[in-house]
Design an enzyme around this catalytic site. Sequence first.
Site, PDB file in Angstrom:
ATOM      1  N   SER A  93      30.238  42.595  43.754  1.00  0.00           N
ATOM      2  CA  SER A  93      31.371  43.154  43.011  1.00  0.00           C
ATOM      3  C   SER A  93      31.983  42.194  42.004  1.00  0.00           C
ATOM      4  O   SER A  93      32.730  42.620  41.134  1.00  0.00           O
ATOM      5  CB  SER A  93      32.463  43.622  43.983  1.00  0.00           C
ATOM      6  OG  SER A  93      33.050  42.529  44.657  1.00  0.00           O
ATOM      7  N   LYS A 163      38.807  39.444  44.232  1.00  0.00           N
ATOM      8  CA  LYS A 163      38.819  40.164  42.955  1.00  0.00           C
ATOM      9  C   LYS A 163      39.558  39.327  41.912  1.00  0.00           C
ATOM     10  O   LYS A 163      40.158  38.301  42.217  1.00  0.00           O
ATOM     11  CB  LYS A 163      39.534  41.519  43.093  1.00  0.00           C
ATOM     12  CG  LYS A 163      38.984  42.450  44.149  1.00  0.00           C
ATOM     13  CD  LYS A 163      37.625  43.004  43.792  1.00  0.00           C
ATOM     14  CE  LYS A 163      37.078  43.885  44.905  1.00  0.00           C
ATOM     15  NZ  LYS A 163      35.646  44.193  44.694  1.00  0.00           N
TER      16      LYS A 163
END
Length: 317
Positions: A93, A163
């Site tokens: 990701s 993230k």
Amino acid sequence: MGDLAVGARSGHDGPEDRPVQPDEAASPAAAGHAGSGSGSADGDTQGGGDQAGPPKKQRSFWKELPLLVGIALVLALLIKTFLVQAFSIPSDSMQNTLQQGDRVLVDKLTPWFGSEPSRGEVVVFHDPDNWLRGEPTTTPNAIQTALSWIGLMPSAEEKDLIKRVIGVAGDTIECKDTGPLLVNGKALNEPYVYPGNTPCTLDDQGGQFKVTVPPGKIWVMGDHRQNSLDSRYHQTDRNGGFVPVDNVVGRAIVVAWPPTRWNTLPIPDTFDQGLSVAAPGALGLTGAVPLVLWRRRRDTARLTAGNPRVSGSGTAG
């Protein structure tokens, strides 16, 4: 020390995330081996012909070993809790910034002094609201349970993600069509986005949005935009897709392993373009000051023109 994993799979095609896990192999506990530093000490010799005392017996290495291991564990626990912790990356990701198998070091000290995440930082955070549901959990063995109890590994229930921070409290973030991504109306130049991806996606499950970050929250997105179940895809949870600042473990500052991947994780230049929005109060004050000064000058001019006893020099006639 446990491993941290990013990203959890969901039924959504494409984006995926798995929990980020604290890394055991790269942890301070694994590196906390200390050799025996003891040596023999001869007895002191008295002057005047006195015989030297009996030599001190060297302490056995095996007797020192438990003490050394205990010290190493305490130091590892302190470092992991207050300074730096290593985490492994289990998903795609954050490609290409981070690859599967990378070990990153996370700064845990700065948040202790009240520092909050900034735009552009790569951060590790606890799962805000079951983002990683469906991700299988392993049953720890006795050793893992013991290490978890003393804090050198996360509990089996602990799940974290990694993230990039896109917006902080007060920011308005918007995706139209395929991008660019807008923060407070300014377009971001995002060279870190995975090659072939667009900054925004056209899907109807979160790819098109306009949100304003509430106080105490951040908005996060993965660099592999078409393969990241980030804030966009959790807008129906109890936090509206935002991550509470209190959930942030720390900022990832360097890729420490493998050696061929060693690199720092700086804030990209695009976040230095003055993205902050001026507070409404400050804008009102800025506009009010010139108005007040203008009215004062106008009133003074009227008073001077209407009273013959007041001259331009301000002295009475």
